[in-house]
Design a protein around this motif. Sequence first.
Motif: not given
Length: 121
Positions: A38-54, A87-96
């Motif tokens: 999430q960059a300042p003033g913007k909505q959270p954006q999915l960057v990457a995901s990895i499934s249980s099978d990789g 433009e990669d400047t942001a707070v990065y969050y991990c999630n499930t």
Amino acid sequence: VQLQASGGGLVQAGESLTLSCVASGMIFETSHMGWHRQAPGKQPQLVASISSDGTKLYTDAVKGRFNISRDNAKNMVYLHMNSLKPEDTAVYYCNTGDIHGGRYFPKEGYWGQGTLVTVSS
């Protein structure tokens, strides 16, 4: 469920950084994991995901530069970031989350506290 991200910092454009996230309170090896930012003033954006099978998915903006990986033995998920741009400047969050139709959907309330990445030009 607890997710704790770390590894953020201040870097210059073109440099690399690796973010880490440790998970607890969940069955990690069967869980799909993701990184949002999430960059300042913007909505959270999915960057990457990895499934249980990789299986890995990336947003177009980071394809070829970022790599997501996981270590099930350590309950860890990583985001390796190369050729960083301001433009990669942001707070990065991990999630499930869940995967439906090849898309990753984070679960509400299952986000880590975030780690700040600042890329200077």
